[in-house]
Design an enzyme around this catalytic site. Structure first.
Site, PDB file in Angstrom:
ATOM      1  N   ASP A  63       0.840  -1.192   0.000  1.00  0.00           N
ATOM      2  CA  ASP A  63       0.000   0.000   0.000  1.00  0.00           C
ATOM      3  C   ASP A  63       0.877   1.244   0.000  1.00  0.00           C
ATOM      4  O   ASP A  63       2.048   1.207   0.390  1.00  0.00           O
ATOM      5  CB  ASP A  63      -0.898   0.026   1.247  1.00  0.00           C
ATOM      6  CG  ASP A  63      -1.976  -1.042   1.210  1.00  0.00           C
ATOM      7  OD1 ASP A  63      -2.455  -1.362   0.100  1.00  0.00           O
ATOM      8  OD2 ASP A  63      -2.331  -1.557   2.282  1.00  0.00           O
ATOM      9  N   ASP A 120       0.899   4.638   1.907  1.00  0.00           N
ATOM     10  CA  ASP A 120       0.285   5.260   3.076  1.00  0.00           C
ATOM     11  C   ASP A 120       0.483   6.775   3.032  1.00  0.00           C
ATOM     12  O   ASP A 120       1.618   7.256   3.057  1.00  0.00           O
ATOM     13  CB  ASP A 120       0.893   4.686   4.359  1.00  0.00           C
ATOM     14  CG  ASP A 120       0.572   3.209   4.515  1.00  0.00           C
ATOM     15  OD1 ASP A 120      -0.622   2.877   4.540  1.00  0.00           O
ATOM     16  OD2 ASP A 120       1.508   2.390   4.611  1.00  0.00           O
TER      17      ASP A 120
END
Length: 240
Positions: free
Chosen positions: A155, A157
């Site tokens: 991911d 962030d």
């Protein structure tokens, strides 16, 4: 920055701190099992990231809880330690310098090539709307150290700080829009330093339609001292 000025500043989750030489010596004396990894950090003068205060030092301003995330990929720099997190406690006077999380433009060149074009568009769109995006997590550590933290399934962030209801709506809508082409995760930070996962806020917003201010929903909130459920209405009250 003088020691007195530094000690008066309020550290928040995701801030970066650099240790003094005395701080490194104390840390390595305490954490002997992690000496090899800590020596790498010390030699490179890489910062540590501030985390939530531990329960037994919750309101102790003389203690800073911080951490190091080791890279998940096998690295000759830190062999056999992939993906490990080292949590530490520092005396406030062992911190020599501090800084806020990296801005997205500071970390952009460290992102995998397959994401850079979309991240640049995100950055430009945010700038057009006078919004600032910060980077935390694996992309931040990769930008700081140059070590391989990100994988194709990782991911990205991000943090977005908001001061008004209009900014909040724009920030969440922007992240939702670009999450169609990027694996975006991260938090919205309110003026009272409460942090809410933008995806959770987006889901509540979608369910509530145009009546978000009247919803009885609560969302998970994180700050320097606790994790708790907080009513949507209380968070909206923090905003202009």
């Amino acid at each position: 920055m003088t020691e007195a000025a530094l000690s008066s500043l309020s550290l928040q989750r995701h801030d970066w701190v650099v240790l003094s030489e005395a701080g490194w010596q104390n840390l390595m004396t305490t954490l002997t099992e992690e000496a090899q990894q800590l020596e790498t950090w010390r030699t490179a003068n890489w910062p540590l990231v501030v985390r939530r205060q531990d329960a037994d030092v919750l309101h102790d301003k003389a203690v800073v809880c911080a951490g190091i995330a080791l890279p998940p990929a096998h690295s000759s720099v830190m062999p056999q330690q992939k993906g490990r997190r080292i949590s530490v406690r520092l005396a406030r006077d062992e911190v020599s310098t501090m800084r806020a999380p990296l801005a997205l433009d500071e970390a952009l060149s460290s992102a995998p090539v397959m994401w850079q074009s979309a991240l640049l568009r995100l950055l430009q769109t945010a700038a057009e709307q006078e919004m600032r995006i910060q980077v935390v997590g694996s992309l931040a550590f990769q930008a700081i150290t140059g070590l391989p933290y990100l994988k194709p399934e990782s991911d990205i962030d991000l943090l977005m700080r908001v001061n008004s209801k209009a900014q909040l709506a724009a920030a969440v809508n922007l992240l939702a829009q670009f999450s169609e082409v990027l694996p975006l995760d991260g938090e919205i930070i309110f003026p009272n330093t409460a942090a809410v996962a933008w995806k959770e806020w987006w889901q509540v917003q979608q369910r509530a339609g145009g009546a978000l201010s009247r919803t009885q929903n609560r969302v998970l909130v994180k700050d320097m001292t606790q994790v708790r459920l907080m009513p949507i209405a209380d968070l909206l009250d923090c905003l202009n």
